[in-house]
Design a protein around this motif. Structure first.
Motif, PDB file in Angstrom:
ATOM      1  N   MET A  81     -20.666 -41.583  -2.196  1.00 19.22           N
ATOM      2  CA  MET A  81     -22.027 -41.940  -2.557  1.00 19.22           C
ATOM      3  C   MET A  81     -22.033 -43.394  -3.003  1.00 19.22           C
ATOM      4  O   MET A  81     -21.146 -43.826  -3.740  1.00 19.22           O
ATOM      5  N   ALA A  82     -23.007 -44.104  -2.502  1.00 13.91           N
ATOM      6  CA  ALA A  82     -23.190 -45.474  -2.966  1.00 13.91           C
ATOM      7  C   ALA A  82     -24.350 -45.477  -3.926  1.00 13.91           C
ATOM      8  O   ALA A  82     -25.350 -44.804  -3.718  1.00 13.91           O
ATOM      9  N   ILE A  83     -24.196 -46.233  -4.993  1.00 15.73           N
ATOM     10  CA  ILE A  83     -25.287 -46.322  -5.955  1.00 15.73           C
ATOM     11  C   ILE A  83     -25.695 -47.779  -6.066  1.00 15.73           C
ATOM     12  O   ILE A  83     -24.880 -48.690  -5.892  1.00 15.73           O
ATOM     13  N   ALA A  84     -26.942 -47.980  -6.323  1.00 12.25           N
ATOM     14  CA  ALA A  84     -27.427 -49.329  -6.501  1.00 12.25           C
ATOM     15  C   ALA A  84     -28.456 -49.321  -7.605  1.00 12.25           C
ATOM     16  O   ALA A  84     -29.545 -48.774  -7.465  1.00 12.25           O
ATOM     17  N   GLY A  85     -28.084 -49.903  -8.731  1.00 12.22           N
ATOM     18  CA  GLY A  85     -29.041 -50.054  -9.826  1.00 12.22           C
ATOM     19  C   GLY A  85     -29.902 -51.268  -9.546  1.00 12.22           C
ATOM     20  O   GLY A  85     -29.426 -52.263  -9.015  1.00 12.22           O
ATOM     21  N   ARG A  86     -31.115 -51.136  -9.894  1.00 13.18           N
ATOM     22  CA  ARG A  86     -32.075 -52.203  -9.602  1.00 13.18           C
ATOM     23  C   ARG A  86     -31.594 -53.545 -10.165  1.00 13.18           C
ATOM     24  O   ARG A  86     -31.774 -54.592  -9.565  1.00 13.18           O
ATOM     25  N   LYS A  87     -30.931 -53.483 -11.301  1.00 12.61           N
ATOM     26  CA  LYS A  87     -30.552 -54.730 -11.945  1.00 12.61           C
ATOM     27  C   LYS A  87     -29.169 -55.195 -11.540  1.00 12.61           C
ATOM     28  O   LYS A  87     -28.532 -55.967 -12.251  1.00 12.61           O
ATOM     29  N   GLY A  88     -28.700 -54.706 -10.455  1.00 13.71           N
ATOM     30  CA  GLY A  88     -27.496 -55.319  -9.918  1.00 13.71           C
ATOM     31  C   GLY A  88     -26.230 -54.510 -10.060  1.00 13.71           C
ATOM     32  O   GLY A  88     -25.140 -55.027  -9.925  1.00 13.71           O
ATOM     33  N   HIS A  89     -26.369 -53.259 -10.357  1.00  8.67           N
ATOM     34  CA  HIS A  89     -25.174 -52.434 -10.474  1.00  8.67           C
ATOM     35  C   HIS A  89     -24.895 -51.762  -9.131  1.00  8.67           C
ATOM     36  O   HIS A  89     -25.706 -50.982  -8.649  1.00  8.67           O
ATOM     37  N   LYS A 106     -15.310 -47.824  -6.951  1.00  7.90           N
ATOM     38  CA  LYS A 106     -15.517 -49.225  -7.314  1.00  7.90           C
ATOM     39  C   LYS A 106     -16.916 -49.384  -7.869  1.00  7.90           C
ATOM     40  O   LYS A 106     -17.859 -48.780  -7.384  1.00  7.90           O
ATOM     41  N   GLU A 107     -17.021 -50.169  -8.873  1.00  6.59           N
ATOM     42  CA  GLU A 107     -18.364 -50.537  -9.315  1.00  6.59           C
ATOM     43  C   GLU A 107     -18.323 -51.991  -9.729  1.00  6.59           C
ATOM     44  O   GLU A 107     -17.310 -52.488 -10.217  1.00  6.59           O
ATOM     45  N   PHE A 108     -19.399 -52.653  -9.512  1.00  6.49           N
ATOM     46  CA  PHE A 108     -19.451 -54.061  -9.913  1.00  6.49           C
ATOM     47  C   PHE A 108     -20.892 -54.487 -10.089  1.00  6.49           C
ATOM     48  O   PHE A 108     -21.821 -53.793  -9.685  1.00  6.49           O
ATOM     49  N   GLN A 109     -20.993 -55.632 -10.678  1.00  7.20           N
ATOM     50  CA  GLN A 109     -22.309 -56.160 -11.026  1.00  7.20           C
ATOM     51  C   GLN A 109     -22.563 -57.361 -10.154  1.00  7.20           C
ATOM     52  O   GLN A 109     -21.722 -58.248 -10.038  1.00  7.20           O
ATOM     53  N   VAL A 110     -23.717 -57.400  -9.524  1.00  7.22           N
ATOM     54  CA  VAL A 110     -24.010 -58.589  -8.722  1.00  7.22           C
ATOM     55  C   VAL A 110     -24.999 -59.498  -9.442  1.00  7.22           C
ATOM     56  O   VAL A 110     -25.284 -60.599  -8.993  1.00  7.22           O
ATOM     57  N   ARG A 111     -25.495 -59.038 -10.535  1.00  7.04           N
ATOM     58  CA  ARG A 111     -26.346 -59.857 -11.392  1.00  7.04           C
ATOM     59  C   ARG A 111     -27.599 -60.369 -10.698  1.00  7.04           C
ATOM     60  O   ARG A 111     -28.009 -61.498 -10.904  1.00  7.04           O
ATOM     61  N   GLU A 112     -28.089 -59.630  -9.804  1.00  2.38           N
ATOM     62  CA  GLU A 112     -29.424 -59.917  -9.288  1.00  2.38           C
ATOM     63  C   GLU A 112     -30.038 -58.615  -8.794  1.00  2.38           C
ATOM     64  O   GLU A 112     -29.348 -57.608  -8.666  1.00  2.38           O
ATOM     65  N   THR A 113     -31.310 -58.683  -8.508  1.00  2.23           N
ATOM     66  CA  THR A 113     -32.015 -57.469  -8.123  1.00  2.23           C
ATOM     67  C   THR A 113     -31.371 -56.845  -6.891  1.00  2.23           C
ATOM     68  O   THR A 113     -31.076 -57.544  -5.924  1.00  2.23           O
ATOM     69  N   VAL A 114     -31.167 -55.572  -6.958  1.00  2.00           N
ATOM     70  CA  VAL A 114     -30.704 -54.849  -5.776  1.00  2.00           C
ATOM     71  C   VAL A 114     -31.772 -53.815  -5.444  1.00  2.00           C
ATOM     72  O   VAL A 114     -32.114 -52.992  -6.286  1.00  2.00           O
ATOM     73  N   ARG A 115     -32.298 -53.901  -4.244  1.00  4.34           N
ATOM     74  CA  ARG A 115     -33.422 -53.025  -3.918  1.00  4.34           C
ATOM     75  C   ARG A 115     -32.980 -51.778  -3.168  1.00  4.34           C
ATOM     76  O   ARG A 115     -33.615 -50.749  -3.247  1.00  4.34           O
ATOM     77  N   ASP A 116     -31.913 -51.908  -2.418  1.00 10.19           N
ATOM     78  CA  ASP A 116     -31.496 -50.730  -1.656  1.00 10.19           C
ATOM     79  C   ASP A 116     -30.026 -50.855  -1.313  1.00 10.19           C
ATOM     80  O   ASP A 116     -29.467 -51.964  -1.277  1.00 10.19           O
ATOM     81  N   VAL A 117     -29.440 -49.727  -1.054  1.00  9.86           N
ATOM     82  CA  VAL A 117     -28.050 -49.735  -0.622  1.00  9.86           C
ATOM     83  C   VAL A 117     -27.905 -48.703   0.481  1.00  9.86           C
ATOM     84  O   VAL A 117     -28.587 -47.689   0.498  1.00  9.86           O
ATOM     85  N   VAL A 118     -27.050 -49.027   1.423  1.00 10.61           N
ATOM     86  CA  VAL A 118     -26.860 -48.093   2.538  1.00 10.61           C
ATOM     87  C   VAL A 118     -25.432 -48.242   3.052  1.00 10.61           C
ATOM     88  O   VAL A 118     -24.889 -49.352   3.109  1.00 10.61           O
ATOM     89  N   PHE A 119     -24.836 -47.110   3.351  1.00 12.57           N
ATOM     90  CA  PHE A 119     -23.494 -47.139   3.917  1.00 12.57           C
ATOM     91  C   PHE A 119     -23.572 -47.564   5.364  1.00 12.57           C
ATOM     92  O   PHE A 119     -24.513 -47.207   6.077  1.00 12.57           O
ATOM     93  N   LEU A 120     -22.589 -48.298   5.830  1.00 10.95           N
ATOM     94  CA  LEU A 120     -22.491 -48.559   7.259  1.00 10.95           C
ATOM     95  C   LEU A 120     -21.744 -47.390   7.891  1.00 10.95           C
ATOM     96  O   LEU A 120     -21.748 -46.298   7.347  1.00 10.95           O
TER      97      LEU A 120
END
Lengths: 540, 899
Positions: free
Chosen positions: A125-133, A146-160
Motif C-alpha cells: 500500500m502506498a500512502i500519501a499525506g496531503r502535507k508531504g508524507h 519506507k516513509e519519507f517527507q517531501v515537504r510539499e503538498t502531495v495530492r495523489d499517489v499511485v503505484f506503477l
C-alpha cells in the motif's frame, strides 16, 4: 391406477445450474450457427474448435467449482437482523487472528488527509499525506518499507506496474519514486522546451497497467498520458471543462473517465482529442466516480445528493441512490463503498435483482474527514484514508477469495516479480488498443461512411442512372419535332448525358491509377546506368 | 485396300516368277556394275535417295528403259491385256538386268515391291506411249540393240498370238492369259512355302487354307478337343466377328475401363484421407523407435576386433575361469589371507569414521544454512567471549596482554598522532591549504595532505576495530540488562554499573605515561587540563546517576523502566538507541488500542510537557534522532538535552575510552536491541506517546476548525441552483457535436441577381430542384442522426469519429475461408493462451497441426480400414495409439496438407 415414478437422475447427470452458468461465462459468448455454413471444410474446423472451447470452458468451470482453495461469502443476517447494524467490533470478535490484524486505525494527525493506493495483488500500500508524507507499506506483514517527507503538498499517489515504483502528484509536478524513497524522475521538462509536455500541478493520477501509461489531470483540466517505459508523452488533451480531481480508469478497457463540475462525465482514450463519450450524470458537480471491475457498471456521485449507477453498455441509469459521496470504490466482487465526512457505507448487489442496497456501514471518530476509500484486493478489507491517518476495516465478501498468479500474486517472490515485469513489458499494449469495446479488436473493420464508392458501386449507379434516363418519357413536341428520328436522337442524348458524369469520374480514376502504376514502375525498375541516358526525361 | 495390296503382291510374285524363268536371254550388259547402277537408279526413283547417285541424264535413260514397264505391271487391276502384255515384255527385259544375282533378288524383290507403289504412279501414263517410243527407239536402235529386239519380238509374238486367238475363238484374251499364268505358276514354284512365299493356290485364291488345315497338326494335343468344340460352335452359329474398332476408339474404351478400375481401387483410401484431412492434429511421434542406443545395447553388440580385445574376450568367455570364480570367488582375492574378524573390524572402523564424517558434514551444512542473524551473532559472541574470557576475568592480565600484544612504538605513535591531531586536517596549515583548494597546491603539499588523510583513516580504523570488542561487550551487558530491565532492580543495577564505569574511567585517566612525548611538561599540562574537564563531566554524570537512582526508587514500576533505560550507560548510547527506535518499523505500532494506552496516559502527559519545553532549546537539525528519543520519555530527554547543551559531548568523546564514532555503535546497539523480545516497556511507551499525541491533535484539530469548512456562499448558491441550466447546456453541446459530425445542409439561397430579372421568378420562389436537394440532404442527415448510438439517449454524446490510429487493430477484410463476418467474429471470441484456459485444456487449443519429433522417419501411408461414420473428435480421443498404428495414414494426410 396411475403409477407415478420420479425419474431417478444419477448424481453426475444432475442439472447443475451453477456449473452451467460458469460454463457459459467461460465460453464467452455463443458460437456461430455452423449449420448455415456453406464451406464444409471450414464447418468441420470450426466444429472441432468449438468442441475444444467447450471442453476448456467446462474444465475451467469445474476447476472453479471444485479446486479453488477458498470460497467467498457475505455477512448473512439472521431473521430481522440487519447487516449494516453489525459493528466492526462484533466482526472482530468472530474472525480469526490474521483477519483481526487487518482491523486497525493508524493515527497520523500531522500530515493531513491521506490517500491510499494498493498494488493489484493487495500486498503493498502506498500512502500519501496531503502535507508531504509518502510511504510504502507491506500490509501483509504490517511492515513499513519506507516513509519519507517531501515537504510539499502531495495530492495523489499511485503505484506503477509493481510495488517498486510509485508516482506522487506533488505541488508542482508529479514525481516517480522507487520503493527506497529515491526520487527517480520529476515529470517536468526543461524550461527551454515547451511546457505543453509537462504534467503541471496534477490533482489526480491513474496508471494503466496493461498499457504502461500514467494518466494525469492537472489543475487546468488537461488530461495527459505518459508512457512510463520510454517516457514519451502520448497525449495531451484539454478537457475544457475546468478543474477536477475526479478521475478513474476503467479496469476493463483502460478508458479514463473524468467527472466535471457541470455534472457531466467524459471518457477519454489517448488517441482521440475529443471525449469518446460525454454524458450528463448529475445536475450538480461530480464528486466521485468508480468502475466495476467488469467494466460495465459505473457509479457516480454528485453534489446534489445522489449516487447513480450506470450501465455502460447502454449508457443508462440503472439505479439512483440518495446520498453524498466524496469517494466511491468498487471492490473486486462488486461491493460499492461510498464515503462522506467520517462515514463509510458499503452497498451490495442483492442476489437476483440488479439493485444495490445497503450492506455495511462504519463511522469513524467524529472529525475524521475521509479522503479516500480503497478496497484491498484479495482481502476482505477496506482501507480508509482520512485526515487523521488511515484505517482499515473488515468488509466480509469484498475481496476475491482466490488469486490467480497469472494476474496478481500476493505471495510473489522477487524473482517472480522480475519475470512478471519483463513479461508485462513484452505484453505491453499500444495506446491505440484502448477503446470502448476492446473485444472489437481483431474483427473486421467497420465500413467507412464517407468513403468513396467503390468501382462496382459506381458502375451500378451509372447503370441505374442510364436505366432511369431510358425510362423517361419524352414530351410530345409540336408537329415536325416529334418525328421518330428526332425522338431517338433526343433519347440518346439523354442517356449520354446521364453517363457523362460517371464516365468523367472513371476517367479521372483511371488516370490516377495509371499514374500510380507508372510511378511504381518507374520506381521499381531502375534502368542500368548505361541505358539511363536513353530514358525519357521527366518534365521538371 | 487390302485387295489392292494383295494384287500388288500378286504382281510382284508374278514378277519374281518371271525372273526365275530360265534365262534364255543373256545380255552383254549383265555385269555387276550395271546392275548396281540400276539399283541405284531404282532407289533414286523411289524417292529414297541413298548411296551413290547417278547423273540425272543417265537415270532418266535407265528409267525410260526399264522401270516404267517393270512397275506398270503391278499398277492396277484395271488394266488392259495390252498393258499386261507389254508388261510381260518389259519383264523379260528386266529379267535380263537382274539375272546375275538371284540370291539378292529374293529380298530385293520385296523391297522393290515396297517401292513399286510410289514409282508406279510416275510412270503409269507413259506406258503406252512408251511402247511406241520404245518402238520408235527400237526402230532407231534396232541395229545395235539385239536384246531389245528380242524382247520386243517376243512381246509382239505374244500380243499377236493373243489377238489371233481372240479373233479365232471370239473369246476375250484374258481367259487365255489366265490360263497361261496358271500354268506358269505351277511350273515356277521353286521355293518352300512360307508366309513370305505363299503358295500359288493361296495367291490365286483357289486353294485357301481352312481352319481344319490349321487344326490338323494339333490333333492329339490335350486342348485340341476343346478347341475343336469351340470352333464347331462358332461354325454352327455362323456368327461373323465384327471388325475391330478403330484404334483411338478402342484406346478410349480401354482408358475408360482402366479409369473405372483404378477409381474403385482408390476410393478405398477415401475415408482414410478424409480422416487425416479432418484431424486437427497429426502425430508422428511414435511408432518407430528412434531412441539413442543405450549402453546396454551398445555392449551387447560389441565384438572384439583387436588382438587385445580378443584375448580379453577369450578370458572372459572361458568357462573354466568363470565357473571357478563362481564357485569360490574369494579364493581369487588376495584378501583371503586376512581373517574375518579383522575385516569386520576394519569395516566397522571405516563405517564409524564415515558416519562421523558424514554427521559432521551434515552438521556443518546445517550450520552453514542457518540464516538466523541472532544465531550467528550469538555464535560470534560466544567465540569472542571464549577468546577474551581471561581478559574479562582479570583486567590486570588483560592489560598486560594488551601491552604485550601491541607494539610499544605503535602505541606511542598513536598517542602522538592523537595528541597532535595532525591527521584531521585541522591544523592551521592544513586548513589554509584546504581553503585555497587542494588542487592548486604543488605535489608535495598534496602528498602531505593525502598522507595525513591516510593516517587518519588508519587510526580511525584501528580505533574502531579496538572499540568493536569493547562495545560488543557493552552491548552484551546491555543485553543482559535488557532482559530484566522490566523490573526496577535492573534499572538501578544499570545505573550502578554506569556509575562504576565512570569512576573507573576517572581512575584510569590518572595514569600518565612516564616516558615519551607524553611525559613532556606541556603535554602533561594539557592532559591535566583535559582530565579536569572530563572529571567535571563525569562528576556531573555521577550526580545525575545518583539522582535518577533515587528517582527510580521512588517511582512506580513503569516509570522505573523508562528511567532505567534513561541511564543506558553513557549518553551517546541514547542517541543510538533513539536512532534505532526511529528506524525500526515496529509491528506492534499498528495494533495500538485505546484501552491499552489509557492507563499510562497521565504519566506521560507530564513527561510530554517537560519534553516540549526542552525540545525547543535543541537544535533539531543536528540532533533529530535525539528528539525522537525525547518523545519517548521526559526525564531522559531532559538529561540528554542537558548533555548536549552543555556541549560536553565532544569532551567526553575525546576523553578516552568512551569516544568512538557513532555509526559503529549504532550497529552494535541495534544488534542487541532488535531481537530482544522483552521490549514491552519501550514499545508501550511509544504507543502511549503515539496515541497521546493523537489525542492532543484531535483536540487541536477540533479547536482549530480544520475538520469541516462550511461551504462558501458562492458554492452554496451554485449548489442550490445546480442543474438549472446544466441540461440545456448539455443539449447545446450535443447539438454542436452533432453538427460537427453531421453538418446541417445549407439553406437554399438564390444568389442576388441570379434568376431575378423578372418579377415572375421572384414570385415563383426558389427553384424546385434546389428545394428538393435541400430536402434530401436534410433527410440524409436525419437518417444519419437516427443511426447514431446516442440517438435515443438525451444525456449522452457518443463520438462516432473514426480513430485512424486504431484502425490497424482491425482486420481489413474477411479472412479467406470465412464468408460471413459474424462467424469470423464468433470464431475469435475465445482466448486460447495458457493465461485464460486451464492447463489441461490449453494444450489442445494451441496444438500445432503436425506433431513430430525431430529426426523422425515418416513412412509412407499404408492402407487401413477406417470407419467412415466415425467422427473426427472421436478419432482425436483415440489419440496417439491409433495414429501410431498407422503413421502411414498420417503421412498421407501430411501430403494432403501440403497440397
Amino acid at each position: 391406477m396411475v403409477v407415478r415414478a420420479e425419474k431417478i437422475v444419477p448424481a453426475t447427470e444432475q442439472y447443475d445450474e451453477e456449473l452451467d452458468a460458469n460454463i457459459k461465462k467461460y465460453l464467452r459468448g455463443e458460437s456461430a450457427n455452423l449449420e448455415a455454413l456453406q464451406d464444409k471444410k471450414l464447418k468441420g474446423q470450426l466444429a472441432v474448435k468449438e468442441e475444444l472451447y467447450k471442453r476448456s470452458a467446462k474444465t475451467a468451470a469445474n476447476v472453479e467449482k471444485w479446486l479453488l482453495p477458498s470460497e467467498g461469502g457475505f455477512l448473512e443476517p439472521d431473521g430481522i437482523e440487519k447487516t449494516w447494524r453489525i459493528k466492526q467490533e462484533a466482526i472482530g470478535k468472530e474472525v480469526d487472528i490474521l483477519s483481526l490484524k487487518n482491523q486497525f486505525d493508524m493515527v497520523l494527525p500531522d500530515l493531513g488527509p491521506y490517500k491510499l493506493d494498493f498494488t493489484p495483488s493487495g500486498r503493498y500500500m502506498a500512502i500519501a499525506g496531503r502535507k508531504g508524507h509518502l510511504g510504502v507499506l507491506d500490509v501483509k506483514n504490517m511492515n513499513l518499507i519506507k516513509e519519507f517527507q517531501v515537504r510539499e503538498t502531495v495530492r495523489d499517489v499511485v503505484f506503477l506496474h509493481n510495488e517498486l515504483y510509485f508516482a506522487a502528484a506533488q505541488k508542482k509536478y508529479p514525481y516517480i519514486y522507487n520503493i527506497d524513497g529515491v526520487e527517480l524522475h520529476c515529470l517536468k521538462v526543461k524550461k527551454s522546451d515547451f511546457s505543453a509536455d509537462e504534467h503541471g500541478a496534477v490533482s489526480k493520477l491513474q496508471f494503466l497497467r496493461n498499457h504502461f501509461l500514467l494518466a494525469s489531470i492537472n489543475k487546468f483540466g488537461q488530461l495527459r498520458y505518459q508512457d512510463v517505459t520510454m517516457g514519451t508523452m502520448i497525449a495531451n488533451y484539454r478537457t475544457g471543462l475546468g478543474r477536477t480531481d475526479v478521475m478513474q480508469a476503467n479496469p476493463y478497457n483502460g478508458i479514463i473517465a473524468l467527472g466535471h463540475s457541470n455534472g457531466s462525465s467524459t471518457m477519454w482514450k489517448p488517441t482521440s482529442p475529443n471525449p469518446i463519450v460525454k454524458m450528463l450524470c448529475h445536475h450538480g458537480p461530480l464528486t466521485a466516480l468508480a468502475f466495476h471491475p467488469n467494466g460495465h457498471l459505473m457509479a457516480t456521485a454528485g453534489m446534489e445528493r445522489k449516487i447513480k449507477l450506470w450501465d455502460l453498455r447502454k449508457f443508462e441509469v440503472l439505479q439512483t441512490m440518495p446520498g453524498h459521496a466524496k469517494s466511491l470504490e468498487f471492490s473486486q466482487r462488486g461491493l460499492l463503498a461510498a464515503s462522506t465526512g467520517s462515514f463509510v457505507q458499503v452497498f451490495k448487489e442483492t442476489a437476483g435483482s440488479q439493485n444495490y442496497s445497503r450492506y455495511m456501514s462504519h463511522s469513524m471518530a467524529k472529525g475524521y474527514q475521509i479522503q479516500e476509500v480503497s478496497f484491498r484486493p484479495y482481502e476482505d478489507v477496506l482501507g480508509i484514508g482520512h485526515s487523521m491517518g488511515w484505517s482499515s476495516i473488515l468488509i466480509p465478501g469484498s475481496g476475491e477469495p482466490n488469486f490467480d498468479s497469472w494476474v496478481a500474486n500476493p505471495f510473489e517472490t522477487s524473482k517472480q516479480r522480475r519475470e512478471k515485469e519483463v513479461r508485462s513489458l513484452l505484453e505491453k499494449l499500444p495506446p491505440e488498443s484502448i477503446m470502448l469495446d476492446p473485444k472489437k479488436i481483431g474483427t473486421v473493420k467497420p465500413p467507412k461512411k464517407k468513403d468513396k464508392p467503390t468501382r462496382k458501386e459506381r458502375e451500378e449507379e451509372m447503370e441505374a442512372a442510364v436505366e432511369a434516363a431510358k425510362g423517361k418519357k419524352l414530351k410530345n413536341k409540336t408537329k415536325g419535332r416529334n418525328k421518330d428520328g428526332k425522338r431517338a436522337k433526343k433519347k440518346q442524348e439523354i442517356v449520354a448525358n446521364a453517363k457523362k458524369q460517371f464516365i468523367g469520374q472513371n476517367m479521372k480514376e483511371n488516370e490516377e491509377l495509371s499514374k500510380k502504376k507508372r510511378k511504381r514502375i518507374g520506381e521499381g525498375a531502375e534502368l542500368p546506368k548505361s541505358l539511363q541516358r536513353f530514358a525519357k526525361k521527366k518534365a521538371d | 485396300m487390302a485387295d489392292k495390296k494383295r494384287k500388288s503382291s500378286d504382281g510382284a510374285k508374278q514378277l519374281q516368277r518371271r525372273e526365275k524363268t530360265p534365262k534364255k536371254f543373256t545380255s552383254k550388259k549383265s555385269n555387276p556394275k550395271s546392275s548396281g547402277k540400276r539399283r541405284g537408279g531404282g532407289s533414286g526413283g523411289g524417292g529414297e535417295r541413298r548411296g551413290p547417285r547417278l547423273p540425272s541424264a543417265f537415270r532418266k535413260q535407265l528409267d525410260n528403259l526399264g522401270n516404267p514397264n517393270l512397275y506398270g505391271n503391278s499398277d492396277d487391276d484395271v488394266e488392259d491385256d495390252e498393258v499386261i502384255d507389254s508388261d510381260e515384255g518389259e519383264l523379260n527385259y528386266v529379267k535380263d538386268l537382274y539375272e546375275y544375282e538371284e540370291e539378292v533378288a529374293e529380298e530385293e524383290s520385296k523391297k522393290n515391291r515396297r517401292f513399286d507403289h510410289v514409282e508406279n504412279y510416275e510412270y503409269e501414263l507413259p506406258e503406252k506411249f512408251k511402247d511406241e517410243d520404245i518402238l520408235s527407239e527400237d526402230d532407231d536402235d534396232l541395229g545395235p540393240g539385239d536384246e531389245d529386239d528380242d524382247s520386243i519380238d517376243k512381246e509382239y509374238d505374244e500380243g499377236r498370238h493373243a489377238r489371233m486367238l481372240e479373233d479365232i475363238t471370239g473369246i476375250h484374251t484374258q481367259a487365255f492369259a489366265d490360263k497361261k499364268r496358271k500354268r506358269r505358276a505351277a511350273v515356277s514354284e521353286a521355293y518352300p512355302e512360307s508366309e513370305f512365299n505363299p503358295s500359288c493356290d493361296v495367291l490365286s485364291g483357289n486353294g485357301s487354307i481352312s481352319i481344319q488345315d490349321l487344326l490338323d497338326p494339333l490333333r492329339g494335343t490335350p486342348s485340341f478337343s476343346k478347341l475343336r468344340k469351340r470352333i464347331e460352335h462358332v461354325e454352327k452359329k455362323g456368327e461373323t466377328v465384327q471388325a475391330p474398332l478403330p484404334k483411338p476408339e478402342r484406346e478410349r474404351l480401354e482408358r475408360g475401363a482402366a479409369y473405372d478400375h483404378t477409381k474403385k481401387d482408390i476410393t478405398k483410401w477415401e475415408h482414410l484421407v478424409k480422416r487425416n484431412r479432418e484431424a486437427p492434429t497429426l502425430y508422428f511421434d511414435q511408432g518407430n523407435d528412434m531412441g539413442l542406443p543405450t549402453v546396454g545395447t551398445m555392449a551387447s553388440e560389441f565384438k572384439p576386433r583387436t588382438d587385445f580385445e580378443k584375448a580379453i574376450a577369450s578370458i572372459l568367455d572361458n568357462k573354466e575361469i568363470s565357473e571357478a570364480y563362481k564357485n569360490d570367488g574369494a579364493k581369487l582375492l588376495e584378501l583371503n589371507k586376512i581373517s574375518i574378524e579383522e575385516v569386520k573390524d576394519r569395516q566397522n572402523r571405516l563405517a564409524k569414521m564415515r558416519s562421523l564424517l558424514f554427521r559432521h558434514e551434515m552438521k556443518a551444512k546445517h550450520v552453514k544454512k542457518i540464516k538466523s542473524k541472532t544465531y550467528h551473532r550469538l555464535k560470534k559472541k560466544d567465540k569472542l567471549k571464549a577468546a577474551s574470557s581471561d581478559l574479562q576475568t582479570d583486567p590486570e592480565v588483560a592489560k598486560d596482554q594488551f601491552h604485550s600484544m601491541t607494539n610499544h612504538w605503535y602505541c606511542v605513535f598513536m598517542v602522538q598522532a592523537r595528541m597532535t591531531l595532525r591527521h584531521r586536517n585541522q591544523g592551521k596549515w592544513a586548513k589554509r591549504v584546504l581553503e585555497r583548494g587542494l588542487s592548486k597546491q604543488d605535489e608535495g603539499t598534496q602528498a602531505a595532505i593525502a598522507e595525513q588523510l591516510n593516517l587518519h583513516n588508519l587510526l580511525t580504523r584501528k580505533i574502531n576495530s579496538m572499540k568493536d570488542g569493547s562495545s560488543s561487550d557493552d552491548s552484551s551487558d546491555e543485553d543482559d540488562e535488557d532482559m530484566y530491565s522490566s523490573d526496577e532492580e535492573g534499572a538501578s543495577k544499570l545505573l550502578a554499573k554506569a556509575k562504576e564505569k565512570t569512576i573507573k574511567i576517572m581512575e584510569q585517566e590518572d595514569e600518565v605515561p612516564d616516558s615519551g612525548v607524553l611525559s613532556l611538561p606541556f603535554m602533561v599540562r594539557g592532559l591535566e587540563k583535559r582530565k579536569e574537564a572530563a572529571n567535571e563531566e563525569a562528576k556531573r554524570a555521577l550526580d545525575d546517576y545518583d539522582l535518577s537512582l533515587n528517582q527510580s526508587a521512588g517511582k512506580g514500576l513503569k516509570e522505573g523502566t523508562s528511567s532505567g533505560r534513561r541511564v543506558f550507560g553513557v549518553p551517546k548510547k541514547k542517541i543510538e538507541e533513539a536512532a534505532n527506535v526511529k528506524h525500526r518499523p515496529d509491528v506492534d505500532n499498528y495494533g495500538s488500542d485505546n484501552e491499552d494506552t489509557i492507563e499510562e496516559k497521565d504519566d506521560i502527559d507530564i513527561d510530554l510537557d517537560v519534553l516540549r519545553d526542552d525540545l525547543e532549546t535543541v537544535d533539531d537539525s543536528a540532533f533529530k534522532s535525539v528528539i525522537d528519543v525525547a518523545k519517548d520519555s521526559g526525564p531522559r530527554t531532559s538529561h540528554d538535552v542537558s548533555v548536549f547543551t552543555s556541549g560536553s559531548w565532544k569532551q567526553m568523546k575525546s576523553g578516552g575510552k568512551v569516544g568512538s564514532t557513532s555509526n559503529t555503535n549504532v550497529k552494535s546497539v541495534r544488534e542487541v536491541v532488535k531481537p530482544s523480545p522483552s521490549n514491552d516497556s519501550e514499545e508501550e511507551v511509544e504507543d502511549d506517546s503515539d496515541t497521546d499525541s493523537g489525542g492532543h491533535m484531535i483536540d487541536g484539530m477540533l479547536t482549530s476548525g480544520k475538520a469541516y469548512e462550511l461551504p462558501s456562499n458562492e458554492e452554496l448558491i451554485k449548489r442550490a441552483f445546480a442543474g438549472d441550466d446544466v441540461e440545456e447546456e448539455f443539449e447545446k453541446v450535443k447539438d454542436d457535436v452533432l453538427n460537427e459530425e453531421n453538418p446541417e445542409p445549407e439553406k437554399p439561397l438564390l444568389l442576388p441577381g441570379w434568376g431575378q430579372w423578372t418579377d415572375v421568378q421572384k414570385k415563383r420562389g426558389l427553384p424546385s430542384w434546389m428545394l428538393e436537394e435541400h430536402a434530401t440532404a436534410k433527410q440524409k442527415r436525419e437518417a444519419a442522426l437516427k443511426k447514431r448510438k446516442d440517438a435515443r439517449l438525451k444525456h449522452v454524446i457518443i463520438s462516432e469519429k473514426v480513430d485512424k490510429k486504431g484502425e490497424k487493430l482491425y482486420a481489413k477484410t474477411l479472412p479467406y475461408p470465412f464468408a460471413s463476418k459474424d462467424v469470423f467474429e464468433q470464431s475469435i471470441r475465445m482466448p486460447i493462451g495458457p493465461e485464460f484456459n486451464p492447463a489441461t485444456a490449453a494444450g489442445a487449443l494451441t496444438r500445432p497441426e503436425v506433431v513430430k519429433k525431430s529426426g523422425m522417419i515418416i513412412n509412407p501411408i499404408k492402407f487401413e480400414e477406417v470407419d467412415p461414420h466415425e467422427r473426427v473428435e472421436d478419432q482425436k480421443q483415440r489419440g496417439r495409439k491409433q495414429k501410431s498404428n498407422n503413421k502411414s495414414s498420417a503421412k498421407k494426410s501430411r501430403r494432403s496438407i501440403k497440397t
